[in-house]
Design a protein around this motif. Sequence first.
Motif, PDB file in Angstrom:
ATOM      1  N   LYS A  64      10.482 -20.544  69.108  1.00  0.00           N
ATOM      2  CA  LYS A  64      10.253 -21.767  68.342  1.00  0.00           C
ATOM      3  C   LYS A  64       8.786 -22.171  68.357  1.00  0.00           C
ATOM      4  O   LYS A  64       8.219 -22.541  67.331  1.00  0.00           O
ATOM      5  N   SER A  65       8.144 -22.076  69.517  1.00  0.00           N
ATOM      6  CA  SER A  65       6.748 -22.510  69.628  1.00  0.00           C
ATOM      7  C   SER A  65       5.784 -21.504  69.016  1.00  0.00           C
ATOM      8  O   SER A  65       4.774 -21.874  68.418  1.00  0.00           O
ATOM      9  N   ALA A  66       6.095 -20.207  69.176  1.00  0.00           N
ATOM     10  CA  ALA A  66       5.161 -19.172  68.712  1.00  0.00           C
ATOM     11  C   ALA A  66       5.343 -18.823  67.238  1.00  0.00           C
ATOM     12  O   ALA A  66       4.432 -18.281  66.614  1.00  0.00           O
ATOM     13  N   SER A  67       6.523 -19.158  66.691  1.00  0.00           N
ATOM     14  CA  SER A  67       6.823 -18.694  65.339  1.00  0.00           C
ATOM     15  C   SER A  67       6.010 -19.407  64.262  1.00  0.00           C
ATOM     16  O   SER A  67       5.855 -18.882  63.163  1.00  0.00           O
ATOM     17  N   LYS A  68       5.477 -20.584  64.566  1.00  0.00           N
ATOM     18  CA  LYS A  68       4.720 -21.314  63.545  1.00  0.00           C
ATOM     19  C   LYS A  68       3.500 -20.513  63.100  1.00  0.00           C
ATOM     20  O   LYS A  68       3.251 -20.357  61.904  1.00  0.00           O
ATOM     21  N   THR A  69       2.739 -19.998  64.071  1.00  0.00           N
ATOM     22  CA  THR A  69       1.567 -19.193  63.724  1.00  0.00           C
ATOM     23  C   THR A  69       1.975 -17.831  63.182  1.00  0.00           C
ATOM     24  O   THR A  69       1.347 -17.303  62.270  1.00  0.00           O
ATOM     25  N   ALA A  70       3.060 -17.264  63.746  1.00  0.00           N
ATOM     26  CA  ALA A  70       3.452 -15.896  63.393  1.00  0.00           C
ATOM     27  C   ALA A  70       4.159 -15.803  62.050  1.00  0.00           C
ATOM     28  O   ALA A  70       4.233 -14.712  61.469  1.00  0.00           O
ATOM     29  N   LEU A  71       4.670 -16.930  61.541  1.00  0.00           N
ATOM     30  CA  LEU A  71       5.522 -16.874  60.357  1.00  0.00           C
ATOM     31  C   LEU A  71       4.809 -16.315  59.129  1.00  0.00           C
ATOM     32  O   LEU A  71       5.331 -15.432  58.448  1.00  0.00           O
ATOM     33  N   VAL A  72       3.585 -16.796  58.863  1.00  0.00           N
ATOM     34  CA  VAL A  72       2.865 -16.356  57.654  1.00  0.00           C
ATOM     35  C   VAL A  72       2.550 -14.863  57.703  1.00  0.00           C
ATOM     36  O   VAL A  72       2.906 -14.117  56.768  1.00  0.00           O
ATOM     37  N   PRO A  73       1.884 -14.346  58.785  1.00  0.00           N
ATOM     38  CA  PRO A  73       1.624 -12.901  58.814  1.00  0.00           C
ATOM     39  C   PRO A  73       2.896 -12.061  58.842  1.00  0.00           C
ATOM     40  O   PRO A  73       2.910 -10.939  58.315  1.00  0.00           O
ATOM     41  N   THR A  74       3.957 -12.596  59.437  1.00  0.00           N
ATOM     42  CA  THR A  74       5.226 -11.863  59.447  1.00  0.00           C
ATOM     43  C   THR A  74       5.762 -11.706  58.031  1.00  0.00           C
ATOM     44  O   THR A  74       6.158 -10.608  57.615  1.00  0.00           O
ATOM     45  N   LEU A  75       5.768 -12.801  57.282  1.00  0.00           N
ATOM     46  CA  LEU A  75       6.293 -12.744  55.909  1.00  0.00           C
ATOM     47  C   LEU A  75       5.448 -11.856  55.011  1.00  0.00           C
ATOM     48  O   LEU A  75       5.992 -11.095  54.202  1.00  0.00           O
ATOM     49  N   THR A  76       4.110 -11.931  55.146  1.00  0.00           N
ATOM     50  CA  THR A  76       3.267 -11.116  54.266  1.00  0.00           C
ATOM     51  C   THR A  76       3.461  -9.630  54.527  1.00  0.00           C
ATOM     52  O   THR A  76       3.564  -8.837  53.580  1.00  0.00           O
ATOM     53  N   GLN A  77       3.553  -9.240  55.817  1.00  0.00           N
ATOM     54  CA  GLN A  77       3.695  -7.801  56.080  1.00  0.00           C
ATOM     55  C   GLN A  77       5.103  -7.305  55.752  1.00  0.00           C
ATOM     56  O   GLN A  77       5.275  -6.174  55.301  1.00  0.00           O
ATOM     57  N   SER A 135       5.724 -12.040  66.032  1.00  0.00           N
ATOM     58  CA  SER A 135       5.962 -11.489  64.704  1.00  0.00           C
ATOM     59  C   SER A 135       6.990 -10.360  64.753  1.00  0.00           C
ATOM     60  O   SER A 135       7.848 -10.255  63.869  1.00  0.00           O
ATOM     61  N   ALA A 136       6.908  -9.518  65.797  1.00  0.00           N
ATOM     62  CA  ALA A 136       7.846  -8.402  65.919  1.00  0.00           C
ATOM     63  C   ALA A 136       9.276  -8.905  66.084  1.00  0.00           C
ATOM     64  O   ALA A 136      10.224  -8.325  65.540  1.00  0.00           O
ATOM     65  N   ILE A 137       9.433  -9.999  66.842  1.00  0.00           N
ATOM     66  CA  ILE A 137      10.774 -10.572  67.036  1.00  0.00           C
ATOM     67  C   ILE A 137      11.295 -11.151  65.725  1.00  0.00           C
ATOM     68  O   ILE A 137      12.433 -10.891  65.314  1.00  0.00           O
ATOM     69  N   LEU A 138      10.453 -11.951  65.050  1.00  0.00           N
ATOM     70  CA  LEU A 138      10.845 -12.502  63.743  1.00  0.00           C
ATOM     71  C   LEU A 138      11.154 -11.380  62.757  1.00  0.00           C
ATOM     72  O   LEU A 138      12.099 -11.466  61.958  1.00  0.00           O
ATOM     73  N   ASP A 139      10.328 -10.341  62.832  1.00  0.00           N
ATOM     74  CA  ASP A 139      10.474  -9.168  61.983  1.00  0.00           C
ATOM     75  C   ASP A 139      11.878  -8.580  62.100  1.00  0.00           C
ATOM     76  O   ASP A 139      12.546  -8.283  61.100  1.00  0.00           O
ATOM     77  N   GLY A 298      -0.145  -7.304  57.102  1.00  0.00           N
ATOM     78  CA  GLY A 298      -0.498  -7.940  58.365  1.00  0.00           C
ATOM     79  C   GLY A 298      -1.927  -8.450  58.369  1.00  0.00           C
ATOM     80  O   GLY A 298      -2.212  -9.545  58.880  1.00  0.00           O
ATOM     81  N   PHE A 299      -2.831  -7.676  57.788  1.00  0.00           N
ATOM     82  CA  PHE A 299      -4.245  -8.079  57.721  1.00  0.00           C
ATOM     83  C   PHE A 299      -4.401  -9.356  56.894  1.00  0.00           C
ATOM     84  O   PHE A 299      -5.032 -10.326  57.331  1.00  0.00           O
ATOM     85  N   LEU A 300      -3.809  -9.371  55.706  1.00  0.00           N
ATOM     86  CA  LEU A 300      -3.936 -10.536  54.826  1.00  0.00           C
ATOM     87  C   LEU A 300      -3.281 -11.781  55.434  1.00  0.00           C
ATOM     88  O   LEU A 300      -3.834 -12.884  55.378  1.00  0.00           O
ATOM     89  N   GLY A 301      -2.109 -11.602  56.031  1.00  0.00           N
ATOM     90  CA  GLY A 301      -1.409 -12.738  56.619  1.00  0.00           C
ATOM     91  C   GLY A 301      -2.134 -13.333  57.806  1.00  0.00           C
ATOM     92  O   GLY A 301      -2.204 -14.560  57.951  1.00  0.00           O
ATOM     93  N   SER A 302      -2.694 -12.483  58.662  1.00  0.00           N
ATOM     94  CA  SER A 302      -3.406 -12.995  59.839  1.00  0.00           C
ATOM     95  C   SER A 302      -4.750 -13.620  59.447  1.00  0.00           C
ATOM     96  O   SER A 302      -5.193 -14.588  60.064  1.00  0.00           O
ATOM     97  N   LYS A 303      -5.374 -13.101  58.392  1.00  0.00           N
ATOM     98  CA  LYS A 303      -6.584 -13.758  57.868  1.00  0.00           C
ATOM     99  C   LYS A 303      -6.245 -15.161  57.374  1.00  0.00           C
ATOM    100  O   LYS A 303      -7.020 -16.109  57.551  1.00  0.00           O
TER     101      LYS A 303
END
Length: 375
Positions: A64-77, A135-139, A298-303
């Motif tokens: 729950k706490s980590a997914s906020k940052t990880a959500l965008v790069p996860t979705l883009t990749q 991101s891997a978990i959400l993935d 992953g590159f675009l999402g993390s940027k």
Amino acid sequence: MKVLGEVFERAGVPAILGEILSGVALGILFLDVDLEVISFFAELGAIFLLFTAGYKEVHLKDLKSASKTALVPTLTQIVLAFAFGFGIGRLFSFGLLESLFMAVAFSPTSIGVVVRTLIDFDYLSSRPGMVMLSSAILDDIIGIFLLSIVVTFARLNHIPPAAQILLLAGKILAFLVIMYLLGHYLLPRLFKRVQQMHAKEAIFAFVVMVALFSAYLAELFELHAVIGAFVGGIMISEIPLAKLEDVQSKVSGLAHGILIPLFFAFIGYSIDLSALEGNGLFTLLVTLAALSGKLIGGFLGSKAVGFDFYDSLIFGIGVMPRAGVELVVLSIGRELGIISHEVFSAIVIMVAASIIVSPVCLKWAILKKKNTYGD
């Protein structure tokens, strides 16, 4: 299997590659093996692969706490990898369902392949490393959801009309609600009862029963057994009695010591080497599309969430490798008769390539950043 896996592990390559190759060797040396028993244990291996992923790797509170940052790069990749997989299928005139299976097989990530490299370079606790783990978990969660939809489409052998899609969504929701109620209310009480039993290994046996029951319940809802096993693992991951160190060790021993290597070996055995003859271009394009989809996405999402160039590159490379979930997707596609031997074999080659290439590229990117910034 375990011997060849150990050889590869000592060489710095994940054991999964050795286990797959042991299956390839078995297929070459013993072409007339009776597959009934082996395929049964391989199916159990797929169930426990997904169950242990949910049971040991997914922590809902941390997610729950980590997914906020990880959500965008996860979705883009995921979106880009899915699009590349579907595009390759359509480029080679595959049917809609086979293209969708390819797309789903392109989507998940196996962060375990690059964890050792991240640890060696003291990068696992860095921001890109932590986001990569989340991101891997959400993935995997998103990948399992996509798989549940495509498996249902495959069983119907067509893309259903809107009413049937709503019915499918209702079944998935009903299954998740039942699993939530079991995991939140019934199972904690049952684990306390089981703890009071005098029978040896009662808690371990009950964890295994939960895995098998979850898989069975998913089949009742016309989902796939592995989907139920994954959700069942997540449901008991928050129950302290189910996560006793001794119990986790025994579950891991059963899964990773016996059943999961059998599953990977069965995947290797199922590769049709003759199907790859004359399909070199297709296999090459599958590998390049799968790796580049993850890298670019992953590159675009993390940027987009504020990473610098090198951290974005590190993240993109870190989500390139594939392993367990992708092979489960493949085995289901082959079991349902949706994907051909050529597609199955090409994607297994892609998985093997990602396992080899990703750690090498990750080392280069981390060293490049350290040399550039003098860290």
